[in-house]
Design an enzyme around this catalytic site. Structure first.
Site, mmCIF file in Angstrom:
data_model
loop_
_atom_site.group_PDB
_atom_site.id
_atom_site.type_symbol
_atom_site.label_atom_id
_atom_site.label_comp_id
_atom_site.label_asym_id
_atom_site.label_seq_id
_atom_site.Cartn_x
_atom_site.Cartn_y
_atom_site.Cartn_z
ATOM 1 N N ASP A 1 -57.444 -7.379 -25.425
ATOM 2 C CA ASP A 1 -57.038 -7.238 -26.828
ATOM 3 C C ASP A 1 -55.568 -7.638 -26.942
ATOM 4 O O ASP A 1 -54.799 -7.534 -25.980
ATOM 5 C CB ASP A 1 -57.214 -5.788 -27.297
ATOM 6 N N ARG B 1 -48.227 0.773 -43.324
ATOM 7 C CA ARG B 1 -48.347 0.684 -41.862
ATOM 8 C C ARG B 1 -47.006 0.387 -41.192
ATOM 9 O O ARG B 1 -46.782 0.761 -40.047
ATOM 10 C CB ARG B 1 -49.340 -0.417 -41.482
HETATM 11 C C1 LIG Z 1 -62.122 -4.310 -35.566
HETATM 12 S S1 LIG Z 1 -61.632 -4.414 -33.883
HETATM 13 C C2 LIG Z 1 -63.181 -4.842 -33.121
HETATM 14 C C3 LIG Z 1 -63.434 -4.059 -31.855
HETATM 15 C C4 LIG Z 1 -64.793 -4.329 -31.202
HETATM 16 N N1 LIG Z 1 -64.924 -5.708 -30.796
HETATM 17 C C5 LIG Z 1 -65.917 -3.937 -32.127
HETATM 18 O O1 LIG Z 1 -66.626 -4.795 -32.658
HETATM 19 O O2 LIG Z 1 -66.095 -2.734 -32.337
HETATM 20 C C6 LIG Z 1 -60.749 -5.964 -33.842
HETATM 21 C C7 LIG Z 1 -59.837 -6.105 -32.626
HETATM 22 O O3 LIG Z 1 -59.401 -7.461 -32.529
HETATM 23 C C8 LIG Z 1 -58.083 -7.461 -32.035
HETATM 24 N N2 LIG Z 1 -57.419 -8.735 -32.344
HETATM 25 C C9 LIG Z 1 -56.976 -9.184 -33.546
HETATM 26 N N3 LIG Z 1 -56.367 -10.371 -33.408
HETATM 27 C C10 LIG Z 1 -56.442 -10.704 -32.095
HETATM 28 C C11 LIG Z 1 -55.987 -11.817 -31.327
HETATM 29 N N4 LIG Z 1 -55.326 -12.833 -31.878
HETATM 30 N N5 LIG Z 1 -56.234 -11.804 -30.005
HETATM 31 C C12 LIG Z 1 -56.900 -10.778 -29.424
HETATM 32 N N6 LIG Z 1 -57.338 -9.696 -30.093
HETATM 33 C C13 LIG Z 1 -57.116 -9.661 -31.412
HETATM 34 C C14 LIG Z 1 -57.440 -6.277 -32.742
HETATM 35 O O4 LIG Z 1 -56.285 -5.803 -32.073
HETATM 36 C C15 LIG Z 1 -58.584 -5.264 -32.755
HETATM 37 O O5 LIG Z 1 -58.492 -4.339 -31.703
#
Ligand SMILES: C[S@@+](CC[C@H](N)C(=O)[O-])C[C@H]1O[C@@H](n2cnc3c(N)ncnc32)[C@H](O)[C@@H]1O
Length: 298
Positions: free
Chosen positions: A150, A42
């Site tokens: 996000d 990545r």
């Molecule tokens: C797997 S996705 C989940 C998306 C959606 N909530 C779902 O369930 O389909 C996880 C998201 O969490 C975000 N994320 C990870 N760490 C984070 C943080 N410290 N603060 C805010 N968002 C975060 C990532 O960028 C990613 O877009």
């Protein structure tokens, strides 16, 4: 620095440790050694774009004051953004029930506030908007707002555009797709679907790191934070539960992802009222009824 050299750079153990420490500090993401080769692939494009020869040079950059911008790119490259429309559909039943419960207050001039925390490309917030509009068609004329946030600036940009190629709209029924999206074809791009203003007008998308202070002043009636804390260790999760309790209205509801749990929810002021569904403890007596399949805490 040749492209092929950066494409072949190996993520050495010291650089892995430095990147894992930084990711944990900045975003709460926990990177385990077993994921080292995924992280390497990545990040190789970052080395290539920056013209850096190896991961040691990359680490020096992201650890320096001048590396602030690149630290955002680093976190963006490390996040997992998988999402899809109407994921874990039982939560949209909860959403409909919540709308029914709040509707008299809304019709009397009250507000309904929803937060999709860790919204990725925006599918969760748009699914919520479609669910609400389909259930009560005039709801967009009432005081309804959905905040989608996000940490990853790339997905925030994507969510703001609200434009999805065909392969990403598969979870949307043909009727809903027709009703809530317009088809668009930009030159050189595959056919896509753009959300109509009736959806996007109720959604605001912002960058927000859940580990930073939360600037929102109003409390939320419904918080989706699904498939986000799974990437955090227990310590970080335990720091977040009080913040979520504080961000929720007294009769609000917090929805987590299918493999996420608040261990000992009562310790944090929550009661589990359904599958990955949590409410502030004191809400139970007055408003909330246990949802059908009471979830056992394990
Ligand atoms: C797997 S996705 C989940 C998306 C959606 N909530 C779902 O369930 O389909 C996880 C998201 O969490 C975000 N994320 C990870 N760490 C984070 C943080 N410290 N603060 C805010 N968002 C975060 C990532 O960028 C990613 O877009």
């Amino acid at each position: 620095m040749s492209t092929s050299a950066s494409q072949q750079a190996d993520l050495d153990p010291a650089s892995f440790r430095a990147i894992a420490d930084l990711a944990y500090r900045e975003s709460g993401l926990t990177l385990v050694q077993e994921k080292s080769s995924m992280i390497q692939s990545r990040l190789r494009h970052r080395l290539r774009d920056l013209g850096l020869a190896d991961f040691a040079a990359y680490c020096s950059l992201v650890q320096s004051d001048a590396g602030q911008g690149e630290r955002r790119n680093l976190i963006s490259a490390l996040t997992t953004n998988v999402s899809h429309f109407f994921r874990e559909s039982h939560h949209f039943d909860v959403l409909r029930a919540e709308l029914d419960r709040h509707l008299p207050k809304l019709r009397a001039g009250g507000q309904l506030r929803i937060w999709s925390a860790g919204c990725s490309n925006g599918q969760e917030a748009l699914s919520a908007a479609m669910t609400l509009l389909d259930h009560v068609p005039d709801v967009a004329r009432l005081d309804l707002r959905i905040l989608a946030t996000d940490i990853d600036p790339e997905v925030v940009q994507f969510a703001r555009k609200a434009t999805y190629p065909e392969r990403l709209v598969r979870g949307i029924s043909p009727d809903m797709l027709k009703k809530y999206f317009d088809q668009t074809t930009e030159a050189g791009h595959e056919p896509s679907y753009i959300a109509k203003p009736v959806l996007t007008d109720v959604i605001r998308v912002n960058e927000l790191n859940l580990l930073s202070p939360w600037p929102m002043r109003k409390r939320f009636d419904i918080i989706f934070c699904r498939n986000v804390v799974i990437y955090f260790d227990q310590r970080t999760q335990e720091k977040l539960w009080p913040s979520f309790l504080n961000a929720l209205a007294p009769d609000g509801v917090l929805l987590l992802g299918h493999s996420e749990r608040i261990a000992e929810p009562e310790r944090y002021g929550f009661t589990c009222t359904g599958p990955t569904t949590y409410r502030p403890c004191h809400a139970l007596k007055s408003t909330a009824r246990p949802e059908k399949q009471k979830q056992s805490e394990g």
